[in-house]
Design a protein around this motif. Structure first.
Motif, PDB file in Angstrom:
ATOM      1  N   GLY A 140       0.829  -1.195   0.000  1.00 12.63           N
ATOM      2  CA  GLY A 140       0.000   0.000   0.000  1.00 12.63           C
ATOM      3  C   GLY A 140       0.861   1.241   0.000  1.00 12.63           C
ATOM      4  N   ASP A 141       0.658   2.082   0.995  1.00 16.36           N
ATOM      5  CA  ASP A 141       1.412   3.327   1.094  1.00 16.36           C
ATOM      6  C   ASP A 141       2.504   3.258   2.147  1.00 16.36           C
ATOM      7  N   VAL A 142       2.959   2.066   2.492  1.00 17.12           N
ATOM      8  CA  VAL A 142       4.010   1.915   3.497  1.00 17.12           C
ATOM      9  C   VAL A 142       5.363   1.837   2.796  1.00 17.12           C
ATOM     10  N   THR A 143       6.295   2.674   3.239  1.00 16.00           N
ATOM     11  CA  THR A 143       7.653   2.660   2.703  1.00 16.00           C
ATOM     12  C   THR A 143       8.617   2.441   3.852  1.00 16.00           C
ATOM     13  N   THR A 144       9.450   1.417   3.707  1.00 14.73           N
ATOM     14  CA  THR A 144      10.462   1.151   4.724  1.00 14.73           C
ATOM     15  C   THR A 144      11.835   1.488   4.171  1.00 14.73           C
ATOM     16  N   ALA A 145      12.746   1.793   5.090  1.00 15.78           N
ATOM     17  CA  ALA A 145      14.113   2.135   4.714  1.00 15.78           C
ATOM     18  C   ALA A 145      15.068   1.496   5.710  1.00 15.78           C
ATOM     19  N   VAL A 146      16.290   1.286   5.263  1.00 18.49           N
ATOM     20  CA  VAL A 146      17.338   0.713   6.105  1.00 18.49           C
ATOM     21  C   VAL A 146      18.313   1.831   6.473  1.00 18.49           C
ATOM     22  N   ILE A 147      18.632   1.938   7.743  1.00 18.79           N
ATOM     23  CA  ILE A 147      19.520   2.990   8.233  1.00 18.79           C
ATOM     24  C   ILE A 147      20.958   2.722   7.773  1.00 18.79           C
ATOM     25  N   LEU A 148      21.554   3.725   7.123  1.00 20.92           N
ATOM     26  CA  LEU A 148      22.948   3.658   6.674  1.00 20.92           C
ATOM     27  C   LEU A 148      23.893   4.295   7.689  1.00 20.92           C
ATOM     28  N   ASP A 149      23.433   5.362   8.331  1.00 20.91           N
ATOM     29  CA  ASP A 149      24.245   6.048   9.343  1.00 20.91           C
ATOM     30  C   ASP A 149      23.297   6.766  10.292  1.00 20.91           C
ATOM     31  N   TYR A 150      23.686   6.836  11.548  1.00 21.06           N
ATOM     32  CA  TYR A 150      22.877   7.466  12.583  1.00 21.06           C
ATOM     33  C   TYR A 150      23.744   8.495  13.298  1.00 21.06           C
ATOM     34  N   LEU A 151      23.298   9.753  13.280  1.00 24.19           N
ATOM     35  CA  LEU A 151      24.028  10.851  13.902  1.00 24.19           C
ATOM     36  C   LEU A 151      23.192  11.373  15.068  1.00 24.19           C
ATOM     37  N   PRO A 152      23.384  10.832  16.271  1.00 24.54           N
ATOM     38  CA  PRO A 152      22.525  11.201  17.399  1.00 24.54           C
ATOM     39  C   PRO A 152      22.653  12.668  17.806  1.00 24.54           C
ATOM     40  N   HIS A 153      23.762  13.317  17.430  1.00 20.32           N
ATOM     41  CA  HIS A 153      23.969  14.723  17.786  1.00 20.32           C
ATOM     42  C   HIS A 153      23.866  15.644  16.581  1.00 20.32           C
ATOM     43  N   GLY A 154      23.202  15.188  15.527  1.00 24.33           N
ATOM     44  CA  GLY A 154      22.979  16.006  14.343  1.00 24.33           C
ATOM     45  C   GLY A 154      24.195  16.102  13.443  1.00 24.33           C
ATOM     46  N   LYS A 155      24.079  16.953  12.443  1.00 20.26           N
ATOM     47  CA  LYS A 155      25.161  17.153  11.473  1.00 20.26           C
ATOM     48  C   LYS A 155      26.283  17.961  12.088  1.00 20.26           C
ATOM     49  N   SER A 156      27.507  17.615  11.741  1.00 20.63           N
ATOM     50  CA  SER A 156      28.658  18.333  12.290  1.00 20.63           C
ATOM     51  C   SER A 156      28.731  19.763  11.770  1.00 20.63           C
ATOM     52  N   GLY A 157      28.217  20.030  10.586  1.00 16.57           N
ATOM     53  CA  GLY A 157      28.256  21.373  10.010  1.00 16.57           C
ATOM     54  C   GLY A 157      27.205  22.312  10.574  1.00 16.57           C
ATOM     55  N   ASP A 158      26.316  21.783  11.389  1.00 19.60           N
ATOM     56  CA  ASP A 158      25.263  22.597  12.009  1.00 19.60           C
ATOM     57  C   ASP A 158      25.884  23.358  13.177  1.00 19.60           C
ATOM     58  N   ASP A 159      25.840  24.700  13.118  1.00 18.51           N
ATOM     59  CA  ASP A 159      26.511  25.542  14.121  1.00 18.51           C
ATOM     60  C   ASP A 159      25.746  25.688  15.435  1.00 18.51           C
ATOM     61  N   ARG A 160      24.556  25.170  15.497  1.00 10.48           N
ATOM     62  CA  ARG A 160      23.786  25.280  16.738  1.00 10.48           C
ATOM     63  C   ARG A 160      24.429  24.432  17.835  1.00 10.48           C
ATOM     64  N   PRO A 161      24.174  24.768  19.081  1.00 15.26           N
ATOM     65  CA  PRO A 161      24.677  23.919  20.173  1.00 15.26           C
ATOM     66  C   PRO A 161      24.100  22.504  20.032  1.00 15.26           C
ATOM     67  N   SER A 162      24.844  21.514  20.466  1.00 18.07           N
ATOM     68  CA  SER A 162      24.443  20.124  20.264  1.00 18.07           C
ATOM     69  C   SER A 162      23.077  19.806  20.855  1.00 18.07           C
ATOM     70  N   TYR A 163      22.697  20.471  21.954  1.00 19.93           N
ATOM     71  CA  TYR A 163      21.392  20.173  22.545  1.00 19.93           C
ATOM     72  C   TYR A 163      20.234  20.687  21.683  1.00 19.93           C
ATOM     73  N   GLN A 164      20.532  21.568  20.719  1.00 18.82           N
ATOM     74  CA  GLN A 164      19.496  22.098  19.833  1.00 18.82           C
ATOM     75  C   GLN A 164      19.426  21.368  18.495  1.00 18.82           C
ATOM     76  N   LYS A 165      20.424  20.526  18.212  1.00 18.81           N
ATOM     77  CA  LYS A 165      20.458  19.833  16.924  1.00 18.81           C
ATOM     78  C   LYS A 165      19.662  18.524  17.010  1.00 18.81           C
ATOM     79  N   PRO A 166      18.779  18.294  16.036  1.00 21.88           N
ATOM     80  CA  PRO A 166      18.040  17.027  16.038  1.00 21.88           C
ATOM     81  C   PRO A 166      18.926  15.883  15.550  1.00 21.88           C
ATOM     82  N   ALA A 167      18.628  14.703  16.016  1.00 22.30           N
ATOM     83  CA  ALA A 167      19.331  13.512  15.528  1.00 22.30           C
ATOM     84  C   ALA A 167      18.956  13.303  14.064  1.00 22.30           C
ATOM     85  N   ILE A 168      19.916  12.821  13.291  1.00 19.77           N
ATOM     86  CA  ILE A 168      19.750  12.614  11.854  1.00 19.77           C
ATOM     87  C   ILE A 168      20.116  11.164  11.537  1.00 19.77           C
ATOM     88  N   ALA A 169      19.435  10.600  10.557  1.00 22.45           N
ATOM     89  CA  ALA A 169      19.808   9.278  10.042  1.00 22.45           C
ATOM     90  C   ALA A 169      19.749   9.330   8.524  1.00 22.45           C
TER      91      ALA A 169
END
Length: 189
Positions: free
Chosen positions: A7-36
């Motif tokens: 149906g409308d379900v799409t699954t994906a496999v995680i390639l990399d998990y960045l719990p502290h967000g992107k390194s290029g993001d200048d915000r403090p780490s507590y403000q950066k969302p986790a990225i995968a």
């Protein structure tokens, strides 16, 4: 329909998990969302997932991105060049696993491939498959559909490692955004 999509379900496999967000993001780490970074199983689309607070994922985990599961806040399509080094390193293993776990889907590519034009056939998009090998595959499939990669290799003289041939083509389609014809990689809407 693949067993990774219904149906409308799409699954994906995680390639990399960045719990502290992107390194290029200048915000403090507590403000950066986790990225995968992830690869969709049905269409081999590369995506970046912004994760919800408290999300806990690992490389190789499967996640539902459509509809978004409780760990995924948003999904953005990305190109190969946007991936992290770890994502790129993991990509081949994830593609191989998807092909192995959905063998009939990929064997059916050999069963169902059609001409693209008068001079080009979908089978010719695969690495190492020229006119002679393509004709051998077409002749053998007239005698009955292929049921497995093993049977394909046994019945088609000269076709070695048909699963690896597909993995190589999928990786080529992921790396090269300018390919004129793509048989496996499709961008989801």
């Amino acid at each position: 329909m693949s067993d990774t999509e219904s149906g409308d379900v799409t699954t994906a496999v995680i390639l990399d998990y960045l719990p502290h967000g992107k390194s290029g993001d200048d915000r403090p780490s507590y403000q950066k969302p986790a990225i995968a970074y992830a690869l969709t199983e049905a269409t081999f689309d590369l995506v970046e997932c912004t994760l919800t607070e408290g999300a806990d994922l690992n490389i190789g985990d499967r996640v539902t991105i459509k509809p978004q599961d409780e760990q995924v806040e948003s999904v953005t399509h990305v190109e190969y060049d946007d991936l992290t080094g770890a994502s790129r390193a993991e990509l081949e293993y994830v593609v191989r696993d998807i092909v192995e776990n959905n063998e009939q889907r990929f064997v059916d590519f050999y069963n169902d491939a059609q001409p693209i034009s008068l001079r080009l056939h979908q089978l010719n998009l695969l690495p190492g498959i020229g006119k002679k090998l393509r004709n051998n595959i077409l002749e053998q499939r007239k005698r009955g559909p292929f049921e497995s990669f093993e049977e394909l290799e046994e019945r088609v003289k000269g076709l070695h490692k048909p699963k690896e041939v597909l993995v190589e083509r999928i990786l080529e389609e992921l790396h090269d955004d300018d390919l004129k014809y793509k048989a496996f990689v499709r961008r989801e809407n």
